[in-house]
Motif scaffolding. Structure first.
Motif, PDB file in Angstrom:
ATOM      1  N   LEU A  42       0.855  -1.184   0.000  1.00 12.70           N
ATOM      2  CA  LEU A  42       0.000   0.000   0.000  1.00 12.70           C
ATOM      3  C   LEU A  42       0.888   1.230   0.000  1.00 12.70           C
ATOM      4  N   LEU A  44       0.290   4.914   0.547  1.00 14.20           N
ATOM      5  CA  LEU A  44      -0.739   5.837   1.024  1.00 14.20           C
ATOM      6  C   LEU A  44      -0.263   7.272   0.841  1.00 14.20           C
ATOM      7  N   LEU A  97     -11.417   6.920   3.940  1.00 13.84           N
ATOM      8  CA  LEU A  97     -10.825   5.599   3.756  1.00 13.84           C
ATOM      9  C   LEU A  97     -11.303   4.696   4.891  1.00 13.84           C
ATOM     10  N   LEU A 100      -9.394  -1.655   3.809  1.00 15.38           N
ATOM     11  CA  LEU A 100      -8.172  -1.955   3.080  1.00 15.38           C
ATOM     12  C   LEU A 100      -7.986  -3.465   3.030  1.00 15.38           C
ATOM     13  N   ALA A 129      -4.626  -3.684   8.539  1.00 13.60           N
ATOM     14  CA  ALA A 129      -4.389  -4.215   7.194  1.00 13.60           C
ATOM     15  C   ALA A 129      -3.029  -4.871   7.070  1.00 13.60           C
TER      16      ALA A 129
END
Length: 200
Positions: A42, A44, A97, A100, A129
């Motif tokens: 991920l 971000l 958000l 995830l 996550a």
């Protein structure tokens, strides 16, 4: 009005970042996390996509999340066809958000402070996550950081310690420096961290 509260500010900033090299924190992260071999990372606050592209170059699948609607196109424009097939993008504000997938790496350079009042919730979402044994790299602003947006999260050293208490930290650096952001005087007070999620 603070710099990043202005309409389109993030799009203008990201458009200037495409030619810079990957940030040192991402390189340190890869030293520990290694080649992706198809694992999911991920990114971000992916911005111009420099670090997402780096992860893709090292064999990771990447979920790139950014609030700037132009960020996904900036990133895809720098990728090969094969790399683009391993990329998923999501355009959303951090405040929105809420889900995830399980990931083996979280890269969140210079993004988490801009979650503002949502930082605690977002941090819990990221740790939930991150698989046990997965790696997280991020920057957090200290209490003396100058604001360049109305809602910026600044943490005391004790708060940073609390945030990191579920990680085995392999790199932690606190830096302070005077500089500029888009030509404006800025005081940077930043905690840079790379850590590994402990088994549950």
């Amino acid at each position: 009005m603070a710099e990043f509260d202005e309409p389109g500010a993030w799009s203008r900033y990201n458009a200037t970042q495409g030619d810079r090299p990957p940030r040192p924190l991402a390189l340190t992260l890869l030293q520990h996390a290694g080649e992706g071999a198809g694992r999911l990372a991920l990114d971000l606050g992916s911005g111009a996509g420099v670090e997402s592209a780096l992860l893709l170059e090292h064999g990771w699948r990447v979920l790139a999340v950014d609030g700037d609607p132009a960020a996904a196109d900036l990133l895809r424009a720098r990728l090969s066809t094969e790399q683009a097939q391993r990329l998923t993008t999501r355009t959303t504000d951090f405040a929105d958000l809420d889900a995830l997938p399980a990931v083996d790496v979280v890269h969140a350079a210079w993004s988490l402070p801009y979650a503002g009042v949502h930082l605690e919730r977002l941090w819990e979402l990221l740790l939930s996550a991150l698989v046990p044994g997965g790696w997280l790299a991020c920057q957090l602003f200290g209490v003396r950081a100058t604001a360049d947006a109305a809602d910026v999260a600044r943490l005391s050293t004790a708060d940073v310690d609390r945030f990191l208490d579920r990680l085995d930290v392999v790199h932690r650096e606190e830096q302070e420096a005077d500089g500029t952001a888009s030509g404006r005087p800025t005081h940077w007070h930043v905690h840079s961290v790379v850590g590994r999620r402990r088994p549950a």
